[in-house]
Design an enzyme around this catalytic site. Structure first.
Site, PDB file in Angstrom:
ATOM      1  N   SER A  24       1.583   1.454   7.814  1.00 38.90           N
ATOM      2  CA  SER A  24       0.653   0.985   6.776  1.00 38.90           C
ATOM      3  C   SER A  24       1.027  -0.334   6.107  1.00 38.90           C
ATOM      4  O   SER A  24       0.225  -0.851   5.318  1.00 38.90           O
ATOM      5  CB  SER A  24       0.481   2.061   5.700  1.00 38.90           C
ATOM      6  OG  SER A  24      -0.401   3.060   6.146  1.00 38.90           O
ATOM      7  N   LYS A  27      -1.490  -3.156   6.134  1.00 36.61           N
ATOM      8  CA  LYS A  27      -2.555  -3.373   5.156  1.00 36.61           C
ATOM      9  C   LYS A  27      -2.319  -4.623   4.305  1.00 36.61           C
ATOM     10  O   LYS A  27      -3.246  -5.121   3.670  1.00 36.61           O
ATOM     11  CB  LYS A  27      -2.704  -2.132   4.274  1.00 36.61           C
ATOM     12  CG  LYS A  27      -3.186  -0.899   5.070  1.00 36.61           C
ATOM     13  CD  LYS A  27      -3.322   0.329   4.179  1.00 36.61           C
ATOM     14  CE  LYS A  27      -3.969   1.491   4.931  1.00 36.61           C
ATOM     15  NZ  LYS A  27      -2.999   2.416   5.491  1.00 36.61           N
ATOM     16  N   SER A  83      -2.961   3.382  -0.101  1.00 38.04           N
ATOM     17  CA  SER A  83      -2.886   3.290   1.357  1.00 38.04           C
ATOM     18  C   SER A  83      -4.060   3.986   2.034  1.00 38.04           C
ATOM     19  O   SER A  83      -3.907   4.631   3.080  1.00 38.04           O
ATOM     20  CB  SER A  83      -1.556   3.855   1.873  1.00 38.04           C
ATOM     21  OG  SER A  83      -1.182   3.223   3.083  1.00 38.04           O
ATOM     22  N   LYS A 196       4.971  -2.524  -0.159  1.00 36.48           N
ATOM     23  CA  LYS A 196       4.085  -1.585   0.543  1.00 36.48           C
ATOM     24  C   LYS A 196       4.912  -0.708   1.452  1.00 36.48           C
ATOM     25  O   LYS A 196       5.818  -1.190   2.143  1.00 36.48           O
ATOM     26  CB  LYS A 196       3.044  -2.367   1.367  1.00 36.48           C
ATOM     27  CG  LYS A 196       2.027  -1.492   2.090  1.00 36.48           C
ATOM     28  CD  LYS A 196       0.989  -0.957   1.137  1.00 36.48           C
ATOM     29  CE  LYS A 196       0.081   0.082   1.819  1.00 36.48           C
ATOM     30  NZ  LYS A 196       0.763   1.382   1.996  1.00 36.48           N
TER      31      LYS A 196
END
Length: 232
Positions: A24, A27, A83, A196
């Site tokens: 993720s 992203k 997320s 993140k």
């Protein structure tokens, strides 16, 4: 990898050009491409594909359903803080018309930033053999992303209220999952201002961290972690 965010100087590296699955942290690139191709107040409609074209078991963290409409800004908060794979898909469709077309935009942007060890196949980071990056490439992407004022504002937010939808009639508060941002966590660091997390079974733990020490700004990327990402 540890990189000086202002100059791009590599301060430490280990296997920084080896390709791994990013999960993720993908992203971050998705957000950067969206912000370069859409305005925050544009309205995003959630298609059937956006909601359901996700990996089994990845869930629907903010309860988005087909037919929901959110602003680009709200979608970015849902994607970067919680997320949300559904928000990533919907943003991709909004910005490019389709997820495949958006992946082409992601690869074009990565090439512009000097990435040489990456290929992106989707906006969310779900497992795909054609979706990979290196620590060095991801640091280049993160450096550019955190230099974008709109993205940095969203990514450094500690709490945000999403508007009501069918599954959350009172709205939903979202906050980042990066444990170094949470004061009650043992790994908390006050100089960490954003980042993140990512995880899939194939990627293991992935982590991007952005820290500021006075005027000195740092980006770190961990790939292929196995519950060692914070200690690393």
């Amino acid at each position: 990898i540890l990189m000086d965010a202002e100059t791009g100087t590599i301060l430490y590296g280990k296997n920084i050009n080896e390709a791994y699955y990013p999960a993720s942290i993908t992203k971050i690139l998705t957000a950067l491409v969206v912000l370069e191709n859409a305005s925050l107040d544009e309205q995003v409609s959630f298609s059937h594909e956006a909601v359901y074209d996700v990996e089994e078991g990845s869930g629907n963290k903010v309860g988005l359903e087909e037919g929901d409409v959110l602003s680009v800004e709200d979608c970015l908060y849902a994607m970067l803080l919680m997320s949300s794979n559904q928000a990533a898909n919907a943003l991709a469709e909004h910005a490019a018309g389709s997820i495949d077309a958006f992946a082409d935009m992601m690869n074009q942007k990565a090439a512009e930033l000097g990435c040489t060890d990456s290929h992106f196949a989707n906006p969310s980071g779900l497992n795909n053999p054609e979706h990979y990056t290196s620590a060095h490439d991801m640091a280049l992407i993160a450096r550019a992303a955190f230099d974008n004022p709109e993205l940095l504002t969203i990514a450094t937010t500690r709490y945000y209220e999403l508007p009501p939808n069918g599954k959350n009639p009172e709205g939903l508060g979202v906050s980042p999952g990066h444990r170094m941002l949470k004061e009650r966590e043992a790994v908390y660091r006050p100089d960490v201002i954003s980042g993140k997390t990512g995880y899939t079974s194939l990627a293991g733990n992935t982590l991007v961290t952005y820290a500021a020490q006075g005027d000195f700004e740092l980006v770190t990327v961990i790939l292929n972690g196995h519950n060692t990402h914070y200690s690393d």
